[in-house]
Write a protein that holds these residues in place. Sequence first.
Motif, PDB file in Angstrom:
ATOM      1  N   TYR A 230      23.184 -11.471  12.114  1.00 46.61           N
ATOM      2  CA  TYR A 230      21.989 -12.474  11.374  1.00 46.61           C
ATOM      3  C   TYR A 230      22.325 -12.238   9.807  1.00 46.61           C
ATOM      4  O   TYR A 230      23.230 -11.490   9.591  1.00 46.61           O
ATOM      5  CB  TYR A 230      20.996 -12.013  11.859  1.00 46.61           C
ATOM      6  CG  TYR A 230      20.560 -10.528  12.077  1.00 46.61           C
ATOM      7  CD1 TYR A 230      19.969  -9.822  10.900  1.00 46.61           C
ATOM      8  CD2 TYR A 230      20.697  -9.708  13.282  1.00 46.61           C
ATOM      9  CE1 TYR A 230      19.924  -8.712  10.848  1.00 46.61           C
ATOM     10  CE2 TYR A 230      20.572  -8.353  12.827  1.00 46.61           C
ATOM     11  CZ  TYR A 230      20.144  -7.813  11.676  1.00 46.61           C
ATOM     12  OH  TYR A 230      19.902  -6.470  11.776  1.00 46.61           O
ATOM     13  N   PRO A 231      21.578 -12.863   8.906  1.00 50.86           N
ATOM     14  CA  PRO A 231      21.779 -12.639   7.719  1.00 50.86           C
ATOM     15  C   PRO A 231      21.931 -11.258   7.147  1.00 50.86           C
ATOM     16  O   PRO A 231      20.972 -10.539   7.478  1.00 50.86           O
ATOM     17  CB  PRO A 231      20.749 -13.587   6.961  1.00 50.86           C
ATOM     18  CG  PRO A 231      20.428 -14.705   8.098  1.00 50.86           C
ATOM     19  CD  PRO A 231      20.447 -13.894   9.432  1.00 50.86           C
ATOM     20  N   ALA A 280      23.721 -18.289   2.168  1.00 53.99           N
ATOM     21  CA  ALA A 280      22.720 -18.440   3.410  1.00 53.99           C
ATOM     22  C   ALA A 280      21.271 -18.101   2.745  1.00 53.99           C
ATOM     23  O   ALA A 280      21.083 -17.460   1.671  1.00 53.99           O
ATOM     24  CB  ALA A 280      22.972 -17.412   4.462  1.00 53.99           C
ATOM     25  N   ASP A 310      24.836 -15.862   6.359  1.00 54.60           N
ATOM     26  CA  ASP A 310      24.764 -15.816   7.814  1.00 54.60           C
ATOM     27  C   ASP A 310      26.049 -16.377   8.345  1.00 54.60           C
ATOM     28  O   ASP A 310      26.224 -16.848   9.256  1.00 54.60           O
ATOM     29  CB  ASP A 310      23.669 -16.736   8.115  1.00 54.60           C
ATOM     30  CG  ASP A 310      23.907 -18.187   7.823  1.00 54.60           C
ATOM     31  OD1 ASP A 310      24.758 -18.470   7.110  1.00 54.60           O
ATOM     32  OD2 ASP A 310      23.001 -19.143   8.163  1.00 54.60           O
TER      33      ASP A 310
END
Length: 388
Positions: A230-231, A280, A310
């Motif tokens: 995930y980010p 992101a 991301d």
Amino acid sequence: MTLALRVPEELSARVPAEQRGTGLGRDAVRLLVSRGTAVSHHRFGELPGLLRAGDLLVVNTSPTLAAAVDGRLGDARVVVHFSTRGDDGRWAVELREPDAGGTTRARAGGPAGTEVSLAGGVRLVLEAPQSADGRRLWWARVSDPDVPGLLREYGRPIRYSYTERDQPLSVYQTVFALPSADGAGSAEMPSAARPFTAGMVAGLVSRGVQFAPVTLHTGVASAEAHEPPYPEWFAVPEASARLINAVRAGDGRVIAVGTTAVRAVESAVGPEGPGGRQGARGPQGAQGRRGAQEAQGPQGAVRAAEGWTDLVVTPERGVRVVDGLLTGLHEPQASHLLMLEAVAGRAAVGRGYEEALRGRYLWHEFGDVHLLLPEEGPHGERCSGNCW
């Protein structure tokens, strides 16, 4: 990419290399080298002879945090894994249940409003799931904003069930780790760099190998679900961007040390074509800091950049900077294998893992390492990961 392989439990590295015998150091691990589908077996100490003058190693300077903290949820004991600090001061956390072996097992997250009591009178309240499924990571508000201080005083490194015992935080720091001013760091060690020692770095420099530091603060992986990343927050300094571009313009090879280094440097390429996802949006939807990432540059050049990424490197997206990768051995279902395939190709990754099993290599963060290099053509010309 999923490999049709089963890793026997006895191939899990249970303690660091230096604890397996008298006189051993961190570099006492094995090194599997893949050049296409050609595989060779080495000791990590042979790495300087496998690289050449003009090559560049991209290394992650993120320090490892003591990210596991004991807590209580009512009368029940829990362990909180602090994963990622968001732009609004909240933390993505995972609640785990302690087990009889001194480690933890999975526990469903939530519901919203769940309050956990931590040491020092600190309270943690779960507010919202980090992802749509809401089963594991949740955004939480902590009553004391000095979470790095809480981790320093009461935390310990995250430990998984395949390891033998708790280890001091120093065991989880790499030779490249640098403290950050705001106390940020990685919930889990950027482990591909663990075998490096100061002596090894000096030996590589003396042979003409260069180093480009980048930063990516990695969050808590799921040992059970093999979720995609995930980010995460990353930074590529101006000096590193210039060095990477100079090496790419010459005859050297850009070799990332770890999947985190790949994600950081590939997130700083721009302007990107279809499939690129640099810059992101940060957690909670706030636009992450992007620094020089907003500047225009030549197609495919690496730029100074910082912010949230991301980016998921897949074979379809490919790699635009990295020629090779030094990494640990991942579970056959791990999402990281897609990145390995993007760098080296499916056949090379499959062949390498077959040889690793046959050769009884050790897995996980204290285990052996795998160097994926580009194939050399019949006249010695370089073929990057994008040639597959």
